[in-house]
Design an enzyme around this catalytic site. Sequence first.
Site, short mmCIF file in Angstrom:
data_model
loop_
_atom_site.label_atom_id
_atom_site.label_comp_id
_atom_site.label_asym_id
_atom_site.label_seq_id
_atom_site.Cartn_x
_atom_site.Cartn_y
_atom_site.Cartn_z
CB SER A 190 -0.96 0.01 1.21
OG SER A 190 -1.81 -1.12 1.18
NE ARG A 191 3.49 2.38 -4.96
CZ ARG A 191 3.36 1.16 -5.50
NH1 ARG A 191 3.29 0.10 -4.70
NH2 ARG A 191 3.30 1.00 -6.80
CG LEU A 192 1.07 2.59 4.05
CD1 LEU A 192 0.11 2.03 5.10
CD2 LEU A 192 1.10 4.12 4.11
#
Length: 212
Positions: A190-192
């Site tokens: 999630s691009r975290l």
Amino acid sequence: MDKKLADLRKSYERAELDEHAADPNPRVQFERWLSEAIRAQIPEPNAMTVATVGPDLRPSTRVVLIKGCDDRGIVWYTNYESRKGRELAHNPYAALQFHWVELERVVRIEGKVEKTSDAESDEYFHSRPLDSRIGAWASPQSRPIASRAVLVANAARYAAQFGLNPPRPPHWGGFRLTPDRWEFWQGRKSRLHDRLCYRLVDGHWVRERLAP
């Protein structure tokens, strides 16, 4: 084409980077990741991008190969009269980046650069294959040439001149970047992403997590 490029994406889910698991010494953490990249047999795990800035304040990048890493810094070898050599002579600060795509990892390193000693440069130069040693003489790196034939002719001329024992060219040698900042990036879902930054403050490394 633009729509196809915009649709390209990947979910990063291979690993994580936790403050408690990361080594407090960034060099040790880097060597750990580099060893893992080598064991994973990814293509050229020793390849790194070097970014410099010229007198006109325009940045430039190129890929070179790391040839040494210890408490003094990170070493690579090149032609001192190349674009990067000339830019480092003007502004002795640079940034390095390793991108190990298969492991979903990036390491960024910043610091001041200086030339290695003549003894270090000599030792590495004489460890290189003969063709590479001749090539260091044959190529006026970053300078315009009329055609590849110029390189071939130069190589033949220097091979005839030096035989099996070409000396190190005076314009060729090592650079060493002494880091004052490291960043370790591990791709996450999630691009975290995980980002750990190490900053040198009063001779000690301060580690902190950065937002992705």
